[in-house]
Scaffold this active site. Sequence first.
Site, mmCIF file in Angstrom:
data_model
loop_
_atom_site.group_PDB
_atom_site.id
_atom_site.type_symbol
_atom_site.label_atom_id
_atom_site.label_comp_id
_atom_site.label_asym_id
_atom_site.label_seq_id
_atom_site.Cartn_x
_atom_site.Cartn_y
_atom_site.Cartn_z
ATOM 1 N N SER A 148 -50.449 8.065 32.615
ATOM 2 C CA SER A 148 -50.169 8.898 31.140
ATOM 3 C C SER A 148 -48.690 8.036 31.384
ATOM 4 C CB SER A 148 -49.385 10.613 31.336
ATOM 5 O OG SER A 148 -48.589 10.147 29.977
ATOM 6 N N SER A 149 -48.091 7.585 30.565
ATOM 7 C CA SER A 149 -47.152 6.570 30.070
ATOM 8 C C SER A 149 -45.499 7.836 30.184
ATOM 9 C CB SER A 149 -46.729 5.968 28.595
ATOM 10 O OG SER A 149 -48.021 4.717 28.933
ATOM 11 N N THR A 150 -44.293 7.318 29.695
ATOM 12 C CA THR A 150 -43.528 7.680 29.883
ATOM 13 C C THR A 150 -43.607 8.630 28.573
ATOM 14 O OG1 THR A 150 -42.063 6.172 28.885
ATOM 15 C CG2 THR A 150 -42.290 6.207 31.609
ATOM 16 N N MET A 151 -42.943 9.802 28.756
ATOM 17 C CA MET A 151 -42.834 11.064 27.832
ATOM 18 C C MET A 151 -42.045 10.651 26.807
ATOM 19 S SD MET A 151 -45.494 12.436 27.890
ATOM 20 C CE MET A 151 -44.588 12.919 25.572
ATOM 21 N N HIS A 295 -45.819 -0.469 25.788
ATOM 22 C CA HIS A 295 -46.757 -0.146 27.171
ATOM 23 C C HIS A 295 -47.160 -1.899 28.200
ATOM 24 C CE1 HIS A 295 -47.962 2.604 24.373
ATOM 25 N NE2 HIS A 295 -48.275 3.691 25.023
#
Length: 445
Positions: A148-151, A295
């Site tokens: 999960s990428s940084t929020m 990303h």
Amino acid sequence: MNDLNTGAATEAVSKACPLPEPRSAGSIPAASSEGGVVVAAAGPDSAAARVEMVGRLEESGDLGAGPVRDALLALRREVLMRQAYVRRSDPDELPPRWELLDWARPQDRDELCRLLHSGDSVPVQHAGEPMLGRSPGVRSGGTMTAMSSTMGMTAGLIEVLDLRPGQRVLDVGTGAGVTAGVMCFVCGDDGVVTLDVDQHVGDAVRASLAALGYRPTVVTGDGRDGWPARAGYDRIFVSFSVPSIPPALVDQLAPGGLALMTVATSSPSWPGLAVITKSSTGQVHAELRGVEFGHRAGTGIDGFEQVFLSAKFRQQIAAGGGRWTRRSRLVPPSVTDRGAWLALGALRPGLVRDYGAEDLTIGAPSCGSWMRARPAGTGRWKVTVDGPRDIWAELHEVAALWRAAGSPSTYRIDIGSSGAQQVTTTGGHLSWVLPAPSPTPGEAP
């Protein structure tokens, strides 16, 4: 779009996810099986942690009031990512060691709660492993293959998508399912397709979303091909970087639609955000924005490999005397001049910035060249350069072109009838050609 990896963020989450009080076995929240996923009942700690996380996103300006905020408050991250990895080795230690934490284990729940709500990226798959039925524990070596990428980045990009109920949405690069979950919450799961190259990832997210009550279409395939069976899409979101815009995704965009994806060079230091729209008459408009974060590179794309600075090379730069050291009156672009750095990555391939260094530090790993620069009084810089490339000169050659073009932060992407893609400014004063999209496996070149 700010990275939320800060001490303040960790402290806030620690308050929301304190160490659990000792309990008897009979008082541990019961687990239930939903959609093939065993989910431990969520206590108030995880709900409070979501509120803390969303509050930090609002304070940083990455998130505003609206449906995305509502979705992030509602989506139980401990269900979406009931298992996740933490690194147990130093960043430069080889081989790396990772530990898989599991929400179903009370001894893991506090640390996992803090990880899931820290705002940092969350690794969820190691070395392409099956993700259902895994046993917690330590893994050594290998790489993380889904996360999960940084929020901060994720929330900001989803807000740019302007999701609305009833839209048909293609989520390319399923990852941990956070983006797909937000899309289901806002648009309704009937219109959501989430696509990943790894079936194990899709299987896990299908189960976790079902546990939350959502049943989007989950499919396996090469993200560059999209999913034509459900086209046209009102929104397309790609969560890995590509060297150029995949033509299939443009074709599958509905009139009036919007697509977002990171377009990157050989350097991960200076990403660009491609924003593609299609008019009601089918005309395509594409632009490339210099951004702070993007990303990571997608896997399996021939000829698209990004370079990084190893620990050994960073230490060499920090200690090195260089080929020459001199004072210069040339002023480099500021870190917020995203358009200049984006152009540098495209026009002078192979350069990587060390953002952890105190000085402005850029290296070229392929040939061992590097430069360091620090302010040395008003209007002067102390510059050290080493290796066959004069990176300081290259930087200013590109900066001069950028300033002559009007110091743009956004460029136009012209997509020709043959599929060729050129990044350019008004008047064409600064431009470069994106690599030709490579054929996917099984496709004739």
